[in-house]
Design an enzyme around this catalytic site. Structure first.
Site, PDB file in Angstrom:
ATOM      1  N   GLU A   1       4.709 -11.011  -5.984  1.00  0.00           N
ATOM      2  CA  GLU A   1       3.650 -11.215  -6.976  1.00  0.00           C
ATOM      3  C   GLU A   1       4.003 -10.704  -8.360  1.00  0.00           C
ATOM      4  O   GLU A   1       3.342 -11.073  -9.345  1.00  0.00           O
ATOM      5  CB  GLU A   1       2.341 -10.565  -6.498  1.00  0.00           C
ATOM      6  CG  GLU A   1       2.306  -9.054  -6.501  1.00  0.00           C
ATOM      7  CD  GLU A   1       2.861  -8.415  -5.228  1.00  0.00           C
ATOM      8  OE1 GLU A   1       2.577  -7.239  -4.981  1.00  0.00           O
ATOM      9  OE2 GLU A   1       3.592  -9.109  -4.492  1.00  0.00           O
TER      10      GLU A   1
ATOM     11  N   LYS B   1      -9.878 -13.037 -16.028  1.00  0.00           N
ATOM     12  CA  LYS B   1     -10.008 -13.322 -17.459  1.00  0.00           C
ATOM     13  C   LYS B   1      -9.269 -14.593 -17.868  1.00  0.00           C
ATOM     14  O   LYS B   1      -9.801 -15.400 -18.637  1.00  0.00           O
ATOM     15  CB  LYS B   1      -9.492 -12.129 -18.271  1.00  0.00           C
ATOM     16  CG  LYS B   1      -9.491 -12.314 -19.767  1.00  0.00           C
ATOM     17  CD  LYS B   1     -10.871 -12.221 -20.383  1.00  0.00           C
ATOM     18  CE  LYS B   1     -11.294 -10.787 -20.530  1.00  0.00           C
ATOM     19  NZ  LYS B   1     -12.557 -10.630 -21.263  1.00  0.00           N
TER      20      LYS B   1
ATOM     21  N   CYS C   1       5.331  -6.089   1.662  1.00  0.00           N
ATOM     22  CA  CYS C   1       5.616  -4.656   1.592  1.00  0.00           C
ATOM     23  C   CYS C   1       4.954  -3.909   2.768  1.00  0.00           C
ATOM     24  O   CYS C   1       5.337  -4.104   3.902  1.00  0.00           O
ATOM     25  CB  CYS C   1       5.211  -4.089   0.234  1.00  0.00           C
ATOM     26  SG  CYS C   1       5.897  -2.450  -0.118  1.00  0.00           S
ATOM     27  N   TYR C   2       3.939  -3.082   2.504  1.00  0.00           N
ATOM     28  CA  TYR C   2       3.268  -2.383   3.602  1.00  0.00           C
ATOM     29  C   TYR C   2       2.682  -3.395   4.591  1.00  0.00           C
ATOM     30  O   TYR C   2       2.727  -3.185   5.808  1.00  0.00           O
ATOM     31  CB  TYR C   2       2.167  -1.477   3.053  1.00  0.00           C
ATOM     32  CG  TYR C   2       1.426  -0.688   4.114  1.00  0.00           C
ATOM     33  CD1 TYR C   2       1.947   0.507   4.589  1.00  0.00           C
ATOM     34  CD2 TYR C   2       0.217  -1.136   4.645  1.00  0.00           C
ATOM     35  CE1 TYR C   2       1.279   1.238   5.571  1.00  0.00           C
ATOM     36  CE2 TYR C   2      -0.456  -0.425   5.613  1.00  0.00           C
ATOM     37  CZ  TYR C   2       0.080   0.770   6.081  1.00  0.00           C
ATOM     38  OH  TYR C   2      -0.589   1.487   7.056  1.00  0.00           O
TER      39      TYR C   2
ATOM     40  N   GLY D   1       0.834  -1.192   0.000  1.00  0.00           N
ATOM     41  CA  GLY D   1       0.000   0.000   0.000  1.00  0.00           C
ATOM     42  C   GLY D   1       0.872   1.248   0.000  1.00  0.00           C
ATOM     43  O   GLY D   1       2.077   1.173   0.279  1.00  0.00           O
TER      44      GLY D   1
ATOM     45  N   HIS E   1       8.008  -7.421  -3.456  1.00  0.00           N
ATOM     46  CA  HIS E   1       6.743  -7.836  -4.083  1.00  0.00           C
ATOM     47  C   HIS E   1       6.937  -9.162  -4.818  1.00  0.00           C
ATOM     48  O   HIS E   1       7.348  -9.183  -5.984  1.00  0.00           O
ATOM     49  CB  HIS E   1       6.257  -6.770  -5.070  1.00  0.00           C
ATOM     50  CG  HIS E   1       5.727  -5.542  -4.412  1.00  0.00           C
ATOM     51  ND1 HIS E   1       4.431  -5.425  -3.973  1.00  0.00           N
ATOM     52  CD2 HIS E   1       6.340  -4.373  -4.084  1.00  0.00           C
ATOM     53  CE1 HIS E   1       4.251  -4.239  -3.426  1.00  0.00           C
ATOM     54  NE2 HIS E   1       5.398  -3.581  -3.468  1.00  0.00           N
TER      55      HIS E   1
ATOM     56  N   ASP F   1     -16.262 -13.479 -22.336  1.00  0.00           N
ATOM     57  CA  ASP F   1     -16.992 -13.519 -21.074  1.00  0.00           C
ATOM     58  C   ASP F   1     -18.416 -14.037 -21.254  1.00  0.00           C
ATOM     59  O   ASP F   1     -18.857 -14.958 -20.566  1.00  0.00           O
ATOM     60  CB  ASP F   1     -17.019 -12.129 -20.425  1.00  0.00           C
ATOM     61  CG  ASP F   1     -15.619 -11.576 -20.208  1.00  0.00           C
ATOM     62  OD1 ASP F   1     -14.663 -12.376 -20.206  1.00  0.00           O
ATOM     63  OD2 ASP F   1     -15.485 -10.361 -20.054  1.00  0.00           O
TER      64      ASP F   1
END
Length: 517
Positions: A169, A372, A80-81, A53, A167, A225
């Site tokens: 990710e 997606k 992180c945060y 964040g 991070h 979708d």
């Protein structure tokens, strides 16, 4: 199925964390940072991940964590945060030292522990912080450091609490996915059993329970979708579903035939096609303003769909089986970005085709927990044609917003021809999987001088907008091979009448958007 809860502290990467967890075949959900320990306990999660964040943990009003959450015995990973919040809450020390780390950073492992097991002692990770954890909480083992950050990772196997300053990710962190998987599999003891097959079975059961023996309607656009949502519902309730496909004349070459032939053949769905090209072109005549075009297209779609719906409702009432449900292809990012109990709304979510809110149907949204890429995997599992499953995102207003200027039948035919060449060449070059999408734009109100057939020409420019992205929130222009771009340009200027120039848009998002209008 116990979820992994991703607690969002306002991170730009919260959705990405959730996606990476799912890539590890573990189900995840995003929740707001103000969630209480009691609310977490009610969700019965398998683990919790605290996101990054933009705030500083010691600033007044900065997002904090309910301390009781750490007393629940649920495995926790801070990023992180979220790492700094853990340190502060558990009695460690977080300081602003004036030293910052952004981007690729060399990380040194002091002790692999559980979190960093089977990883090299030196690795590159992706940092984005201005505060440092200077002291780990009592009883925690420091696992890693950098030249700037003395405590870049820590863990307590006894408490099952873990944290990293970087991070994991993002793709730039070399061992990022392994960090997440070590936490999920080893730290939290979660089995990687969540997959598309499980999702299909679960959703089929839910849809049958929701719908019963009522009839269902779906606005089918031909996009990924709505195609997958309709196929899932059809798998559950069969001919209780009727799909309505509105051909507004703003589609790309071959898309109507693809839906009517390939999609119906693959699914057996009962399909009603409404040919509304003349109605849309009449309404768009003389209009060049992008926002006005969008509103006209949305309005006409609503009117056309409502007419088709009235006819189907009348038919349904005749056999005493009323239509009670409407299928929507809502995805998880739509839910998150429109609020959805997670964050303040980033944008409002518009239902498929811009349908009005006062339609008297109960919604069936079988994809609302999915991203997606997961939708594509489920479409493949359901046996949908590759061309539909891997179809690039396409705007609801269609080619109407890829013509800069008035939309006419002649201009649509010109743009369709150019677009078809681009798609054909990208596929032949194996670039379909490399790019997110490639809008082809006709600058209809612009003329450029050229030389064609030994004479002066005065034709329209075509713009190519190939972009790479994971979620369309941000995007970069795709570096396509020069020989591919040359073939595309040569074919368009040779084969498409009234076009004498092809240009390449090399703007990222931000500052540009993916579409021109």
């Amino acid at each position: 199925m116990k979820p992994v809860l991703v607690v969002d502290f306002g991170a730009q990467y919260a959705q990405l964390i959730a996606r990476r967890v799912r890539e590890a075949n573990v189900y995840s959900e995003i929740v707001h940072h103000n969630i209480t320990a009691a609310e977490v306990q009610a969700k019965n999660p398998a683990a919790i991940i605290l996101s990054g964040g933009p705030s500083s943990v010691y600033e007044t009003g900065s997002p904090q964590l309910d301390p009781e959450l750490l007393e629940l015995g649920i495995p926790v990973l801070g990023i992180c945060y979220g790492f700094q919040v853990l340190a502060q809450t558990l009695g460690g020390r977080v300081d602003r030292t004036g030293k910052r780390e952004y981007g690729a950073t060399e990380l040194k492992l002091n002790d692999s522990g559980v979190l960093l097991a089977d990883q090299p002692s030196l690795q590159v990770c992706w940092m984005s912080h201005g505060d440092q954890v200077m002291e780990a909480p009592e009883g925690f083992k420091v696992l890693a450091s950098t030249d700037t950050t003395p405590v870049a990772a820590f863990e307590s196997q006894e408490k099952r609490i873990y944290g990293v300053q970087w991070h994991p990710e993002v793709k730039h962190s070399q061992q990022g996915q392994r960090v997440l998987e070590n936490f999920l599999y080893r730290g939290a003891g979660i089995e990687p059993t969540w997959n598309s097959g499980n999702v299909i079975a679960e959703q089929v059961e839910k849809i049958r329970a929701q719908v019963g023996d009522a009839r269902v309607i779906c606005g089918l656009s031909g996009g990924v979708d709505s195609a997958v949502a309709a196929a899932l519902v059809h798998r559950a309730v069969g001919d209780q579903l009727t799909a309505v496909f509105v051909d507004h004349g703003l589609l790309r070459q071959g898309e109507r035939e693809q839906v009517e032939r390939d999609y119906v053949a693959a699914t057996g769905i009962r399909l009603t096609t409404v040919d509304a090209e003349e109605k849309f072109l009449t309404a768009l005549a003389g209009v060049s303003d992008p926002e006005t075009k969008r509103k006209i297209i949305g309005r006409e779609f609503i009117r056309t769909f409502e007419q088709a719906e009235r006819e189907l409702v009348a038919e349904a009432q005749a056999d005493n089986r009323p239509i009670k449900f409407l299928v929507q292809g809502t995805l998880y990012p739509d839910v998150v970005e429109s609020g959805g109990g997670v964050t303040a709304g980033i944008k409002s979510h518009h239902n498929v085709g811009g349908l009005p809110e006062d339609l008297q149907f109960e919604l069936v949204e079988p994809l609302r927990t999915l991203f997606k890429d997961e939708v594509r995997a489920i479409g493949a599992e359901l046996g949908l044609p590759h061309e539909i499953v891997q179809r690039q995102p396409f705007p609801g207003p269609g080619l109407g917003i890829r013509i800069v200027g008035e939309v006419t039948k002649e201009r649509l035919e010109l743009l369709r021809a150019a677009d078809a060449i681009v798609r054909e060449e990208l596929s032949a070059a194996g670039q379909d999987a490399e790019i997110w999408q490639c809008p082809v734009v006709l600058l209809a109100d612009v003329r450029s001088v050229g030389v064609q057939g030994d004479g002066r020409s005065y034709g329209h420019p075509i713009v190519l907008r190939p972009v790479s992205s994971e979620d369309a929130m941000t995007a970069d222009w795709s570096r396509l091979p020069y020989d591919l771009l040359a073939r595309i340009s040569n074919r368009i200027t040779n084969e498409v009448s009234d076009v004498n120039r092809v240009v390449l848009d090399i703007t990222s998002k931000p500052p540009g958007t993916i579409e021109w209008e």
